[in-house]
Write a protein that holds these residues in place. Sequence first.
Motif, mmCIF file in Angstrom:
data_model
loop_
_atom_site.group_PDB
_atom_site.id
_atom_site.type_symbol
_atom_site.label_atom_id
_atom_site.label_comp_id
_atom_site.label_asym_id
_atom_site.label_seq_id
_atom_site.Cartn_x
_atom_site.Cartn_y
_atom_site.Cartn_z
ATOM 1 N N CYS A 14 1.280 -1.126 -0.025
ATOM 2 C CA CYS A 14 0.059 0.017 0.232
ATOM 3 C C CYS A 14 0.795 1.221 -0.112
ATOM 4 N N CYS A 17 0.453 3.264 3.468
ATOM 5 C CA CYS A 17 0.317 2.811 4.742
ATOM 6 C C CYS A 17 1.257 1.363 4.663
ATOM 7 N N SER A 19 1.173 -1.230 3.981
ATOM 8 C CA SER A 19 0.572 -2.729 4.643
ATOM 9 C C SER A 19 0.750 -3.370 2.856
ATOM 10 N N CYS A 57 -6.722 -1.464 0.072
ATOM 11 C CA CYS A 57 -5.619 -1.391 1.277
ATOM 12 C C CYS A 57 -6.803 -2.414 2.073
ATOM 13 N N CYS A 60 -5.572 0.486 5.648
ATOM 14 C CA CYS A 60 -5.827 1.783 5.590
ATOM 15 C C CYS A 60 -7.139 2.299 5.100
HETATM 16 ZN ZN LIG Z 1 -2.815 0.542 3.734
#
Ligand SMILES: [Zn+2]
Length: 431
Positions: A14, A17, A19, A57, A60
């Motif tokens: 992502c 963030c 991720s 994602c 987030c």
């Molecule tokens: Zn994210």
Amino acid sequence: MASAPDEVGLRPGCRLCGSDRLYSVLDLGASPPCERFLTSAQLDEPEQTYPLHLRLCTDCLLAQIPPLISPEDTFTEYAYFSSYSTSWVAHSGAFVQDAIGRLGLGGDSFVVEVASNDGYLLQHVLAEGIRCLGVEPSVNVGAAARERGVPTETAFLNPESAAAVRAEHGPANLVVANNVYAHIPDVVGFTRGLRTLLADDGWVSIEVQYLATLLAGNQYDTIYHEHFQYYTVASAQRALAGGGLRLVDVERLTTHGGSIRLWARPAEIAGPPSERVIELLAEEKAAGLHERSGYQDFTDRVGLVRRNLLRFLLDAAEEGRRVVGYGAPGKANTLLNHCGIRPDLLPYTVDRNPYKHGRFTPGTRIPVHPPERIARDRPDFVLVLPWNLRTELTEQLRYVGEWGGRLVFPIPSLEIVDPVGFSVQDEVRSR
Ligand SMILES: [Zn+2]
């Protein structure tokens, strides 16, 4: 389970963030960048395509596509001049009046617009006698702004370019960033740039397409390579926070099929979010948009839009009826490429922007002519590709009804309209 190497390449994580928990929302296959219109000489050259795959994602909530083309490629010579849309210019004038009243801007204020295009918005600020500056990455579009007297720097916004602008021109009371927050791969760097431009008690105003209306209205053609991310209020709030800004208010707008206007301030002085922010967050949560469930049936609904449009075009071709296009906006190229529509089904489209005349749509290679061509050819159907300007265009294309022609709107679902009998009430009823 370890990912295959090619999967790792497609899933860099992502952008907001970091991720790696990215969930597939819609896979549109591969197509060329939507503003890369071809000259006739380029028709004999190979054309690069890129995958167009929207993922969410789940940490987030930022919906995103991989940033495979650089903004430098897109914007160095950009084909989109905002001033060609009369309703867009009027919308911007209304925004400027509203912002002046809301923030109490006057003769000693300073307004910066990021991605100021051809000065379509700042011309209204200038007219009020307020100092302003455009920061526009496209060389040719920025030149058009300067020609109309709007001071414009050619730059991409990041913390460094923002610091240079601030050092030369001073801090801004209002920073406007309309229809650009989706176009930047480095969300955090861009947001920090906005904060850098801003006075410590200043305001940022951002208009960006709203993912909730994109999903609800089947507006999948607004997903394209130049739009790297798609925001809910929840994900926008997180993106702003990443650059030191706090969301304090939000408005819903009808522009571009459905947008939000975010009002943000430096986090240190922002105060609590408005009732409208809290309400929209609650609506999003109720629609399932704060988890996977709100995104799950989008692929099926997009498939239905495609099948209905293709069925209409195939039937028209079979019956010997002539269909031509109106408009060549970037988003048309997502639709045309995803549906596989080529000149056998749509012999040409027209556009008011002379930059596109004599060029061909990327991927599908449909010629773009000036709008006058339609009245000369008197086709049976006009497929309206910028469906978001429906009221303005139905009015403009009323003459198509004079020879019995009909307008066809592909999104949110296929609709055939007689422009002679059209009234705004009809439009409201059909929603
Ligand atoms: Zn994210």
